[in-house]
Design an enzyme around this catalytic site. Structure first.
Site, short mmCIF file in Angstrom:
data_model
loop_
_atom_site.label_atom_id
_atom_site.label_comp_id
_atom_site.label_asym_id
_atom_site.label_seq_id
_atom_site.Cartn_x
_atom_site.Cartn_y
_atom_site.Cartn_z
N ASP A 259 1.23 -3.25 -1.85
CA ASP A 259 1.70 -3.41 -3.23
C ASP A 259 0.70 -4.16 -4.10
O ASP A 259 0.37 -3.72 -5.20
CB ASP A 259 3.05 -4.12 -3.23
CG ASP A 259 3.59 -4.31 -4.64
OD1 ASP A 259 4.27 -3.40 -5.14
OD2 ASP A 259 3.30 -5.36 -5.26
N ALA B 84 5.06 -1.82 -7.35
CA ALA B 84 4.53 -0.54 -6.89
C ALA B 84 5.36 0.02 -5.73
O ALA B 84 5.73 1.20 -5.73
CB ALA B 84 3.07 -0.69 -6.46
N ASP B 85 5.67 -0.82 -4.76
CA ASP B 85 6.47 -0.38 -3.61
C ASP B 85 7.85 0.11 -4.05
O ASP B 85 8.30 1.21 -3.68
CB ASP B 85 6.65 -1.52 -2.62
CG ASP B 85 5.52 -1.62 -1.62
OD1 ASP B 85 4.80 -0.63 -1.43
OD2 ASP B 85 5.36 -2.69 -1.01
N SER B 86 8.55 -0.72 -4.80
CA SER B 86 9.94 -0.40 -5.15
C SER B 86 10.02 0.82 -6.05
O SER B 86 10.89 1.68 -5.87
CB SER B 86 10.60 -1.61 -5.82
OG SER B 86 10.66 -2.70 -4.93
#
Length: 398
Positions: free
Chosen positions: A143, A171-173
């Site tokens: 991320d 970014a991940d979520s």
């Protein structure tokens, strides 16, 4: 508590979760909460050198929040038998979610071409750091790396602070949510075509998409966004102010709200002030405007200003710490926190799905599984005998 239907919106769908860390589990969590039968597939102990990075604290809040409502299966994909079992599972599945680097799935025979030959209706959702091909395809992507390369860190913080990461895994979520949207879209399309397809997204593309208006400002107007601290980059007054007992946020957008603010604060003369005559003027003269407002707001409490401003339909709200937000009456009313209850009655608080379906709502029915908790049950569903399951376990296949 609302009455939950025994059949979720996605009941009858089977999802194989081969993903790790955050983006993939975020995608799959949505499917699990809405009733899909999710099988989380992990290697047996000792097979993966990075095991501890992904699930060292299975009882911890992060792992539980990401992996509730899933069944657990251990499978050693470094063995031919493990791959064979996985392929057998694919024939029963609607969706497979993975976030390996692109070359890994081909090596394991988990590429879309192979899976679709086993099950033409299967949907393969692939999540990567940088995309399925291109010069960066084989790079690992976390991320924070993507926040930097995706422009977010250049916009976060104050001008003097330098690049600053956001306090959450943006970014991940966001990639997990985009992947879930892709899966649901592919499932809807499958109703008419009868065919599955390959759905893929990347942290890099998702992070850039999350820049939204900031990216559009540059692409269309040529304006290079810069960090603005707590102020909004294109609207004023919109930012954080100090009251007598703490900070609060104020958001004013549009002529009506600006006029309401001037009247509410008893400064109608601002309406005729050329420095503040338009939003553009207020942005250019933000320092002076904020100073005028700060001298007013510091005289009374956060509660006073939030109540007064909201009464005038001017957006304003306190700035909470995490403990404070969970004590807020509206947060409690929304049922943001729900419990995943273990078989022994232990309650684990998790964050509920933020989207409500009135007739078939999401539900929290089980905590995250123990490593391989449902291995025997799942293999029995595939037709494996008790003796065969014991043989697979002794061979470290499961």
């Amino acid at each position: 508590m609302p009455h939950f239907s025994p059949q979720g919106a996605l009941a009858g769908l089977r999802v194989l979760d081969l993903s790790r860390v955050r983006a993939g589990p975020t995608c799959v969590r949505m499917l699990a909460d809405f009733g899909a039968d999710v099988i989380r597939i992990e290697p047996p102990p000792g097979v993966d050198a990075n095991d501890s990075m992904f699930a060292d604290y299975r009882k911890g809040g992060d792992f539980q929040n990401l992996n509730r409502n899933k069944r657990g299966l251990t499978l050693n994909l470094k063995t031919p038998e493990g791959i064979e079992i996985l392929h057998r599972l694919v024939t029963t599945a609607d969706v497979v979610v993975e976030n390996w680097r692109p070359d890994v799935k081909t090596r394991l025979g988990m590429d879309y071409e192979t899976l679709s030959a086993l099950n033409p209706r299967v949907i393969l959702a692939s999540i990567s750091g940088f995309g399925q091909d291109g010069p960066y395809a084989k790079r690992p992507g976390f991320d924070q790396i993507i926040q930097g390369m995706g422009g977010l860190m250049s916009l976060t913080g104050k001008p003097e602070s330098g690049p600053t990461r956001a306090g959450i895994a943006v970014a991940d979520s966001s990639t997990g949510l985009y992947a879930a949207i892709g899966v649901l879209t592919a499932l809807l399309e499958r109703v008419s075509s009868g065919k599955g397809q390959w759905v893929h997204t990347s942290l890099l593309h998702s992070q850039i998409a999350m820049l939204d208006f900031q990216a559009a400002r540059y692409l269309v107007e040529g304006e290079i966004p810069e960090p603005a601290g707590n102020d909004h980059p294109t609207a004023a007054p919109m930012g954080a102010f100090q009251a007598a007992d703490g900070a609060f946020n104020l958001g004013v957008s549009g002529v009506g709200q600006w006029e309401a603010l001037c009247h509410t604060l008893g400064h109608k003369e601002w309406l005729a002030d050329a420095r503040f005559a338009s939003n553009r003027a207020r942005v250019l003269n933000r320092i002076q405007l904020n100073a005028e407002l700060q001298s007013i707001f510091e005289t009374k409490t956060v509660d006073h200003w939030v109540a007064l401003l909201n009464e005038a339909s001017i957006p304003a709200g306190p700035i909470y710490s995490v403990p404070q937000l969970f004590e807020d009456t509206q947060v409690k009313h929304l049922g943001v926190v729900q419990a995943a209850v273990t078989e022994d009655g232990h309650s684990i608080p998790v964050i509920a799905q933020p989207v409500t379906l009135e007739r078939t709502p999401a539900m929290i029915s089980a905590p995250a599984p123990e490593l391989g908790e449902h291995t025997d049950t799942i293999l029995a569903e595939l037709g494996f005998s008790t003796s065969k399951i014991s043989e697979l376990r002794s061979s470290n296949v499961i």
